[in-house]
Write an enzyme that holds these catalytic residues in place. Structure first.
Site, PDB file in Angstrom:
ATOM      1  N   ASP A   1     -25.885  29.339  61.034  1.00  0.00           N
ATOM      2  CA  ASP A   1     -25.701  27.974  60.594  1.00  0.00           C
ATOM      3  C   ASP A   1     -26.741  27.155  61.369  1.00  0.00           C
ATOM      4  O   ASP A   1     -27.213  27.601  62.422  1.00  0.00           O
ATOM      5  CB  ASP A   1     -24.276  27.536  60.949  1.00  0.00           C
ATOM      6  CG  ASP A   1     -24.096  26.048  60.830  1.00  0.00           C
ATOM      7  OD1 ASP A   1     -24.332  25.510  59.749  1.00  0.00           O
ATOM      8  OD2 ASP A   1     -23.739  25.421  61.842  1.00  0.00           O
TER       9      ASP A   1
ATOM     10  N   ASP B   1     -27.275  23.023  61.781  1.00  0.00           N
ATOM     11  CA  ASP B   1     -26.891  21.865  62.586  1.00  0.00           C
ATOM     12  C   ASP B   1     -25.658  22.218  63.433  1.00  0.00           C
ATOM     13  O   ASP B   1     -24.671  22.733  62.911  1.00  0.00           O
ATOM     14  CB  ASP B   1     -26.586  20.673  61.658  1.00  0.00           C
ATOM     15  CG  ASP B   1     -26.652  19.365  62.415  1.00  0.00           C
ATOM     16  OD1 ASP B   1     -27.747  19.006  62.846  1.00  0.00           O
ATOM     17  OD2 ASP B   1     -25.599  18.735  62.605  1.00  0.00           O
TER      18      ASP B   1
END
Ligand code: PLP
Ligand code: CA
Length: 312
Positions: free
Chosen positions: A26, A28
């Site tokens: 992932d 952010d």
């Protein structure tokens, strides 16, 4: 075996990492927060790729950036260079989905009505999906026009993504397309309901817009992004990775970790983003299967904690 959310360190970290052939990140909250790289993250990514030879992919629910924007951001923040094909954003994967689900261009119902911005439009364009509604700064249709003006006869899908120009008029148009044809597809890039900002603040996420369209249409959208397995299926179709030898690294239990657990990946929570160990503790103590599926295999404070297990 039940997942226990153990701290990943020492010999356990070395054996988990050496058993993996692919790592899905992932973005952010794991690699960066806003415009600031997580300290040590770039070096950890470099060692995983160049030193340990892992296949790396970047899997993000953010539909407001193109794949090119992501490779550029990785470069700008000092991460090893990545190719666009390593980036699986909900915008790119939504475009892939619609290309497969809609009839070929020119046929009836082959276009999408899009609630979204320029990046979503660019990904649809790159995939050859005809679309209307999105744009850099679309003039919102007037309410009268949205309620009773002509509809585009080519529209066979409504796609809801991150749309800073979301309006009641766009909601009206979405509902009209969905009511005109019960076969009109309703697709959402992701359901993240809040996007955290620094200092404990947050802004509403795309999930709020999706809920508005679903509520009006009395239909549930097909969701592309995490925790949907569709976005992971896109990774598999591109790189043929083995779920049993893949680690999903994320900062959110209800998107990253749930997707990883659902798809049979090893899951690793980092505490540099949204979710906390207190939340995990609550899920661990629960007997509810839905809550247990939010518990990761492992956690680290930051992916920089993996550095000692990744000595060059
Ligand atoms: N959606 C939008 C519009 C965002 O800006 C972000 C994060 O910046 C996200 C979703 C969540 O992205 P990720 O899955 O990379 O955490
Ligand atoms: Ca995140």
């Amino acid at each position: 075996m039940a997942k226990r959310c153990e701290r990943l360190e020492g010999s356990r970290a070395r054996s988990v990492l050496s058993g993996a052939e692919a790592v899905l990140f992932d973005c952010d909250g794991v690699l960066w927060r806003g415009e600031a790289a997580v300290p040590g993250a770039a070096e950890a990514v470099r060692r995983l790729e160049a030193g340990a030879g892992k296949r790396l992919c970047y899997v993000t629910n953010n539909s407001s950036r193109t794949r090119g924007d992501y490779t550029e951001k990785l470069r700008r923040l000092g991460f090893p260079p990545a190719q666009e094909r390593q980036v699986f954003s909900s915008a790119y994967c939504a475009a892939r989905y619609l290309r497969a689900a809609l009839p070929p261009g020119g046929a009836a119902a082959s276009a999408a009505y899009v609630l979204g911005g320029p990046a979503l439009s660019a990904e649809l364009q790159a995939a050859g999906v005809a679309h209307v509604g999105a744009g850099p700064a679309p003039a919102p249709p007037t309410l009268d026009h949205a309620q009773s003006g002509p509809l585009d006869p080519a529209v066979g899908a409504v796609l809801v993504g991150y749309d800073p120009h979301f309006s009641y008029a766009k909601l009206c148009l979405s509902l009209r397309y969905l009511m005109r044809d019960p076969g009109c597809l309703l697709v959402a890039t992701n359901r993240d309901h809040r996007l955290p900002l620094e200092g404990g603040r947050a802004v509403p996420g795309t999930g709020c817009l999706v809920k508005a369209v679903e509520t009006a249409a009395e239909r549930e959208a097909f969701v592309i992004g995490k925790p949907s397995r569709y976005i992971f299926d896109c990774v598999v179709s591109e790189f043929n990775i083995d779920p049993a030898r893949t680690i999903m690294v994320g900062d959110r239990l209800d998107t990253d970790i749930l997707m990883g657990n659902t798809c049979g990946l090893t899951t690793l929570l980092t505490l540099t983003g949204v979710s906390t160990l207190e939340e995990v503790q609550g899920h661990l103590e629960s007997s509810c299967p839905e809550r247990r599926s939010l518990v990761p295999d492992y956690y680290v404070d930051s992916i920089a904690d993996l550095l000692p297990a990744l000595q060059d």
